[in-house]
Design a protein around this motif. Structure first.
Motif, PDB file in Angstrom:
ATOM      1  N   ILE A   1      -2.514  10.988   4.831  1.00 25.71           N
ATOM      2  CA  ILE A   1      -2.898  10.324   3.584  1.00 25.71           C
ATOM      3  C   ILE A   1      -1.784  10.371   2.557  1.00 25.71           C
ATOM      4  N   GLY A   2      -0.656  10.977   2.912  1.00 24.77           N
ATOM      5  CA  GLY A   2       0.508  10.957   2.037  1.00 24.77           C
ATOM      6  C   GLY A   2       0.743  12.248   1.291  1.00 24.77           C
ATOM      7  N   ASN A   3       1.903  12.300   0.636  1.00 24.49           N
ATOM      8  CA  ASN A   3       2.298  13.467  -0.150  1.00 24.49           C
ATOM      9  C   ASN A   3       1.649  13.427  -1.523  1.00 24.49           C
ATOM     10  N   ARG A   4       1.537  14.586  -2.132  1.00 22.57           N
ATOM     11  CA  ARG A   4       1.107  14.677  -3.530  1.00 22.57           C
ATOM     12  C   ARG A   4       2.366  14.546  -4.386  1.00 22.57           C
TER      13      ARG A   4
ATOM     14  N   MET B   1       0.841  -1.179   0.000  1.00 14.87           N
ATOM     15  CA  MET B   1       0.000   0.000   0.000  1.00 14.87           C
ATOM     16  C   MET B   1       0.886   1.242   0.000  1.00 14.87           C
ATOM     17  N   PHE B   2       0.446   2.277  -0.735  1.00  8.81           N
ATOM     18  CA  PHE B   2       1.172   3.531  -0.803  1.00  8.81           C
ATOM     19  C   PHE B   2       0.374   4.627  -0.128  1.00  8.81           C
ATOM     20  N   ASP B   3       1.065   5.488   0.608  1.00 10.63           N
ATOM     21  CA  ASP B   3       0.453   6.684   1.170  1.00 10.63           C
ATOM     22  C   ASP B   3       0.681   7.800   0.166  1.00 10.63           C
TER      23      ASP B   3
ATOM     24  N   TYR C   1       8.788  -2.053  -5.468  1.00  7.11           N
ATOM     25  CA  TYR C   1       7.730  -1.574  -4.576  1.00  7.11           C
ATOM     26  C   TYR C   1       8.319  -0.736  -3.443  1.00  7.11           C
ATOM     27  N   SER C   2       9.361  -1.239  -2.788  1.00  4.66           N
ATOM     28  CA  SER C   2       9.929  -0.524  -1.644  1.00  4.66           C
ATOM     29  C   SER C   2      10.575   0.794  -2.068  1.00  4.66           C
TER      30      SER C   2
END
Length: 104
Positions: A90-93, A1-3, A64-65
């Motif tokens: 929710i993570g960076n843009r 999963m990515f933020d 992925y990492s």
């Protein structure tokens, strides 16, 4: 999963016809598309561009990492909003310029 976050409202896309309508739905488009369904393709497009750049330069593709690391360490940080405080994370843009500099 990515933020990660991306623009998710007022996205111009095909269909619906409120900007251009008519009987041929293949020529209809809107600028009011919203939600995660419009934000996800932006992230996928960023990732596809990065992999394409690496492939064109005969470099090793991103794992992925490595993608996760790049996304966490570049881009525009999340800002506080009334219903989405920065602590929600929710993570960076994504920022293509920064990402390209980091992969090359």
């Amino acid at each position: 999963m990515f933020d990660v976050q991306a623009r998710g409202r007022e996205v111009t896309t095909t269909g619906y016809g409120d900007l251009q309508s008519g009987n041929d739905e293949n020529q209809q488009y809107t600028d009011q598309f919203s939600g995660t369904s419009s934000a996800s393709p932006i992230f996928v497009g960023v990732l596809g561009c990065l992999q394409g750049i690496l492939r064109a330069k005969n470099k090793e593709l991103l794992t992925y990492s490595r993608v996760r690391e790049l996304l966490r360490n570049t881009g525009s940080p999340q800002q506080d909003a009334p219903s989405f405080p920065r602590t929600q994370r929710i993570g960076n843009r994504p920022d293509m310029h920064q990402l390209i500099e980091n992969i090359l």
